[in-house]
Motif scaffolding. Structure first.
Motif, PDB file in Angstrom:
ATOM      1  N   GLN A 128       0.880  -1.337  -0.060  1.00  9.54           N
ATOM      2  CA  GLN A 128       0.048   0.058  -0.069  1.00  9.54           C
ATOM      3  C   GLN A 128       0.809   1.203   0.012  1.00  9.54           C
ATOM      4  OE1 GLN A 128      -2.896  -0.150  -0.900  1.00  9.54           O
ATOM      5  NE2 GLN A 128      -3.793  -2.132  -0.229  1.00  9.54           N
ATOM      6  N   ILE A 129       2.017   1.245   0.451  1.00  8.85           N
ATOM      7  CA  ILE A 129       3.088   2.403   0.497  1.00  8.85           C
ATOM      8  C   ILE A 129       3.636   2.391  -0.885  1.00  8.85           C
ATOM      9  CG2 ILE A 129       5.442   3.100   1.313  1.00  8.85           C
ATOM     10  CD1 ILE A 129       4.806   1.929   4.041  1.00  8.85           C
ATOM     11  N   ARG A 130       3.801   1.512  -1.393  1.00  8.76           N
ATOM     12  CA  ARG A 130       4.413   1.266  -2.785  1.00  8.76           C
ATOM     13  C   ARG A 130       3.563   1.828  -3.791  1.00  8.76           C
ATOM     14  NH1 ARG A 130       5.185  -4.063  -3.770  1.00  8.76           N
ATOM     15  NH2 ARG A 130       6.731  -4.064  -2.220  1.00  8.76           N
ATOM     16  N   VAL A 131       2.052   1.665  -3.683  1.00  7.21           N
ATOM     17  CA  VAL A 131       1.196   2.336  -4.609  1.00  7.21           C
ATOM     18  C   VAL A 131       0.605   3.438  -4.300  1.00  7.21           C
ATOM     19  CG1 VAL A 131       0.592  -0.435  -5.529  1.00  7.21           C
ATOM     20  CG2 VAL A 131      -0.911   0.831  -3.786  1.00  7.21           C
ATOM     21  N   GLY A 132       0.951   4.011  -3.360  1.00 10.92           N
ATOM     22  CA  GLY A 132       0.786   5.258  -2.998  1.00 10.92           C
ATOM     23  C   GLY A 132      -0.582   5.655  -2.033  1.00 10.92           C
ATOM     24  N   TRP A 133      -1.089   4.398  -1.609  1.00  6.38           N
ATOM     25  CA  TRP A 133      -2.279   4.665  -1.039  1.00  6.38           C
ATOM     26  C   TRP A 133      -2.142   5.110   0.300  1.00  6.38           C
ATOM     27  CZ3 TRP A 133      -4.203   1.672   3.181  1.00  6.38           C
ATOM     28  CH2 TRP A 133      -5.673   1.886   3.498  1.00  6.38           C
ATOM     29  N   LEU A 134      -1.001   4.305   1.003  1.00  6.92           N
ATOM     30  CA  LEU A 134      -0.736   4.870   2.183  1.00  6.92           C
ATOM     31  C   LEU A 134       0.639   5.582   2.237  1.00  6.92           C
ATOM     32  CD1 LEU A 134      -0.686   4.617   5.297  1.00  6.92           C
ATOM     33  CD2 LEU A 134       0.498   2.257   5.091  1.00  6.92           C
ATOM     34  N   ASP A 135       0.676   7.046   2.338  1.00  2.00           N
ATOM     35  CA  ASP A 135       1.534   8.043   2.465  1.00  2.00           C
ATOM     36  C   ASP A 135       2.438   7.934   3.684  1.00  2.00           C
ATOM     37  OD1 ASP A 135       3.043  10.067   1.220  1.00  2.00           O
ATOM     38  OD2 ASP A 135       1.840  11.580   1.836  1.00  2.00           O
ATOM     39  N   ALA A 136       3.309   6.950   3.599  1.00  2.00           N
ATOM     40  CA  ALA A 136       4.190   6.897   4.791  1.00  2.00           C
ATOM     41  C   ALA A 136       5.625   6.358   4.325  1.00  2.00           C
ATOM     42  CB  ALA A 136       3.733   6.114   5.972  1.00  2.00           C
ATOM     43  N   GLU A 137       6.473   6.412   5.347  1.00  4.50           N
ATOM     44  CA  GLU A 137       7.670   5.518   4.647  1.00  4.50           C
ATOM     45  C   GLU A 137       8.108   4.701   6.014  1.00  4.50           C
ATOM     46  OE1 GLU A 137      11.427   8.531   5.515  1.00  4.50           O
ATOM     47  OE2 GLU A 137      10.376   8.682   3.819  1.00  4.50           O
ATOM     48  N   VAL A 138       8.510   3.606   5.749  1.00  6.02           N
ATOM     49  CA  VAL A 138       9.110   2.660   6.776  1.00  6.02           C
ATOM     50  C   VAL A 138      10.752   3.196   7.175  1.00  6.02           C
ATOM     51  CG1 VAL A 138       9.444   0.236   7.404  1.00  6.02           C
ATOM     52  CG2 VAL A 138       7.433   0.863   5.973  1.00  6.02           C
ATOM     53  N   ALA A 139      10.991   3.232   8.304  1.00  7.09           N
ATOM     54  CA  ALA A 139      12.251   3.482   8.777  1.00  7.09           C
ATOM     55  C   ALA A 139      13.172   2.039   9.274  1.00  7.09           C
ATOM     56  CB  ALA A 139      12.272   4.486  10.250  1.00  7.09           C
ATOM     57  N   ALA A 140      12.377   1.215   9.533  1.00  8.66           N
ATOM     58  CA  ALA A 140      12.934  -0.048   9.989  1.00  8.66           C
ATOM     59  C   ALA A 140      11.980  -1.162  10.162  1.00  8.66           C
ATOM     60  CB  ALA A 140      13.898   0.140  11.069  1.00  8.66           C
ATOM     61  N   ILE A 141      12.575  -2.330   9.927  1.00  8.08           N
ATOM     62  CA  ILE A 141      11.671  -3.483  10.570  1.00  8.08           C
ATOM     63  C   ILE A 141      12.658  -4.248  11.484  1.00  8.08           C
ATOM     64  CG2 ILE A 141      10.968  -5.991   9.925  1.00  8.08           C
ATOM     65  CD1 ILE A 141      11.140  -5.167   7.057  1.00  8.08           C
ATOM     66  N   VAL A 142      11.754  -4.556  12.732  1.00  8.20           N
ATOM     67  CA  VAL A 142      12.251  -5.126  14.074  1.00  8.20           C
ATOM     68  C   VAL A 142      11.765  -6.559  14.205  1.00  8.20           C
ATOM     69  CG1 VAL A 142      12.286  -4.975  16.655  1.00  8.20           C
ATOM     70  CG2 VAL A 142      12.679  -2.942  15.027  1.00  8.20           C
ATOM     71  N   SER A 143      12.363  -7.660  14.314  1.00  9.58           N
ATOM     72  CA  SER A 143      11.880  -8.950  14.527  1.00  9.58           C
ATOM     73  C   SER A 143      12.532  -9.755  15.529  1.00  9.58           C
ATOM     74  CB  SER A 143      11.612  -9.521  13.278  1.00  9.58           C
ATOM     75  OG  SER A 143      11.093 -10.869  13.305  1.00  9.58           O
ATOM     76  N   ASN A 144      11.655 -10.477  16.270  1.00 11.80           N
ATOM     77  CA  ASN A 144      12.199 -11.403  17.320  1.00 11.80           C
ATOM     78  C   ASN A 144      12.548 -12.790  16.648  1.00 11.80           C
ATOM     79  OD1 ASN A 144       9.517 -11.812  16.890  1.00 11.80           O
ATOM     80  ND2 ASN A 144       9.542 -13.202  18.931  1.00 11.80           N
ATOM     81  N   HIS A 145      12.492 -12.885  15.260  1.00 12.54           N
ATOM     82  CA  HIS A 145      12.848 -14.117  14.363  1.00 12.54           C
ATOM     83  C   HIS A 145      13.572 -13.340  13.340  1.00 12.54           C
ATOM     84  CE1 HIS A 145      10.563 -16.908  16.489  1.00 12.54           C
ATOM     85  NE2 HIS A 145       9.591 -15.900  16.860  1.00 12.54           N
ATOM     86  N   PRO A 146      14.426 -14.621  12.761  1.00 10.17           N
ATOM     87  CA  PRO A 146      15.294 -13.990  11.430  1.00 10.17           C
ATOM     88  C   PRO A 146      14.393 -14.016  10.168  1.00 10.17           C
ATOM     89  CG  PRO A 146      15.969 -16.037  12.086  1.00 10.17           C
ATOM     90  CD  PRO A 146      15.059 -15.635  13.016  1.00 10.17           C
ATOM     91  N   ASP A 147      13.417 -14.264  10.098  1.00  9.10           N
ATOM     92  CA  ASP A 147      12.588 -14.805   8.855  1.00  9.10           C
ATOM     93  C   ASP A 147      12.470 -13.630   7.794  1.00  9.10           C
ATOM     94  OD1 ASP A 147      11.812 -16.308  11.270  1.00  9.10           O
ATOM     95  OD2 ASP A 147      10.848 -17.604   9.714  1.00  9.10           O
ATOM     96  N   SER A 148      12.272 -12.425   8.205  1.00 11.26           N
ATOM     97  CA  SER A 148      12.054 -11.193   7.440  1.00 11.26           C
ATOM     98  C   SER A 148      13.306 -10.550   7.027  1.00 11.26           C
ATOM     99  CB  SER A 148      11.167 -10.133   8.153  1.00 11.26           C
ATOM    100  OG  SER A 148       9.683 -10.798   8.212  1.00 11.26           O
ATOM    101  N   ALA A 149      14.450 -11.047   7.260  1.00  8.59           N
ATOM    102  CA  ALA A 149      15.715 -10.444   6.781  1.00  8.59           C
ATOM    103  C   ALA A 149      15.539 -10.317   5.254  1.00  8.59           C
ATOM    104  CB  ALA A 149      16.914 -11.376   7.423  1.00  8.59           C
TER     105      ALA A 149
END
Length: 284
Positions: free
Chosen positions: A107-128
Motif C-alpha cells: 500500500q505504501i508502494r502504490v501510494g495509497w498509504l503516504d508513509a515511509e518505513v524506517a526499519a523492521i524489527v523482529s524477534n525472528h530472522p525470517d523477514s531479513a
C-alpha cells in the motif's frame, strides 16, 4: 511557491465559539480549509475537531502556532499541528507471520498509504530477506525473559534515532511491557487476530471454530498495558460457515488482518484518530 498543507487536531471542553475562534485565525493568515470534521461527546462534554487546510508558503508552522495560541489558550485546548509535507515514519515489528507487513509495504508502494518505513524489527530472522528486497534496515532482536528489558530499550532508541512517528505491530507475537506501552501510548498500533473483545490469547481462530461462530474478524487498536484492551481504531468481520476448517478460518483471517491494519495505519498517519479516554474518535 505553492501553498503548504497542514492538519490541526484539537480537543477541549465544549462551549460556544470554538470553531469560530480557530477558523477566524486561519482565515486571517490566508489559510484555506480543505476539510473540517468535528464531534461533540455529550457524555463527557468533550469537543473534538480535525481541520485540514492550506496556508501560504511563507506561513511557517511556528507562525501558525503563534497565531492560534490565543484561541487555544482561551479554550484550554489540547492541540497538535502537523505539516503534511513531511511523510510520517514507521517502525514495523513482526514475528514469523508477515502477511500484514507485506500488505503495508504494498500500500505504501502504490501510494495509497503516504508513509515511509524506517526499519523492521523482529524477534525472528525470517523477514531479513524481505528487508533486503525493500532496502530497509533489519533488526533481529530475539526476546527472552532476560533480554526483554534490553530489547525494549533498543526499540526506544531506534524510534528516537529514526524519528519514527508510529510503531506498528504487524503480527508481532510478544507482549510489550507496561513501561514501553506507557512511554509510546498513542504511538503503537497492534493488529489483533480476532474481533475483540472475544477470543483473546492463543489460537483465536481455533477458539472461534470450536464455538461455531458465524462471523470472524480482526481489530486494530492502540497498545496499552491492558493486554488487547487498548482504544480501538478499526475493525472488520467476515461471514464463515460450519463447512470451513480451522485452517480456512486462519486464511480468511489473514486477509482481514492485513486490510484492517493498513486502514488503521492510514487513519493514524493522516491524523484522523483522536483519543477519547478508552475510546477513539475516528474522522474517516
Amino acid at each position: 511557491m505553492s501553498d503548504r498543507s497542514f492538519v490541526l487536531n484539537l480537543s477541549c471542553e465544549d462551549r460556544p465559539g470554538i470553531v469560530a475562534a480557530i477558523t477566524a485565525e486561519l482565515a486571517d493568515l490566508g489559510g484555506n480549509i480543505a476539510e473540517s470534521n468535528q464531534f461533540w461527546d455529550r457524555q463527557t462534554n468533550r469537543f473534538f475537531m480535525r481541520i485540514a487546510f492550506t496556508a501560504p508558503a511563507a506561513a511557517t508552522r511556528g507562525e501558525i502556532e503563534r497565531r492560534l495560541k490565543p484561541a487555544i489558550d482561551r479554550f484550554a485546548m489540547q492541540a497538535a499541528l502537523t505539516d503534511t509535507g513531511t511523510k510520517p515514519r514507521i517502525v514495523v515489528m513482526v514475528s514469523k507471520f508477515d502477511h500484514a507487513m507485506l500488505h503495508l509495504f504494498y500500500q505504501i508502494r502504490v501510494g495509497w498509504l503516504d508513509a515511509e518505513v524506517a526499519a523492521i524489527v523482529s524477534n525472528h530472522p525470517d523477514s531479513a530477506r524481505t528487508a533486503e528486497i525493500e532496502g530497509l534496515p533489519f533488526h533481529h532482536w530475539p526476546v527472552t525473559k532476560d533480554t526483554k528489558t534490553q530489547q525494549e530499550e533498543k526499540l526506544l532508541a531506534l524510534v528516537n534515532e529514526t524519528g519514527a512517528d508510529l510503531v506498528v505491530l504487524a503480527r508481532y507475537m510478544q507482549v510489550l511491557s507496561d513501561k514501553l506501552s506507557n512511554r509510546l501510548y498513542g504511538r503503537i498500533i497492534n493488529i489483533h487476530h480476532s474481533f475483540l473483545p472475544s477470543f483473546k490469547g492463543a489460537k483465536p481462530y481455533h477458539q472461534a471454530h470450536e464455538r461455531g461462530v458465524k462471523l470472524i474478524g480482526a481489530t486494530a487498536h492502540y497498545v496499552t498495558p491492558d493486554l488487547d484492551e487498548g482504544p480501538i481504531i478499526e475493525q472488520e468481520t467476515e461471514r464463515v460457515t460450519h463447512a470451513l476448517s480451522p485452517e480456512d478460518f486462519v486464511a480468511v483471517g489473514r486477509d482481514i488482518e492485513s486490510r484492517v491494519l493498513a486502514r488503521a495505519v492510514k487513519l493514524h498517519v493522516e491524523r484522523r484518530v483522536m483519543l477519547n479516554g478508552h475510546k477513539t474518535v475516528v474522522f474517516a
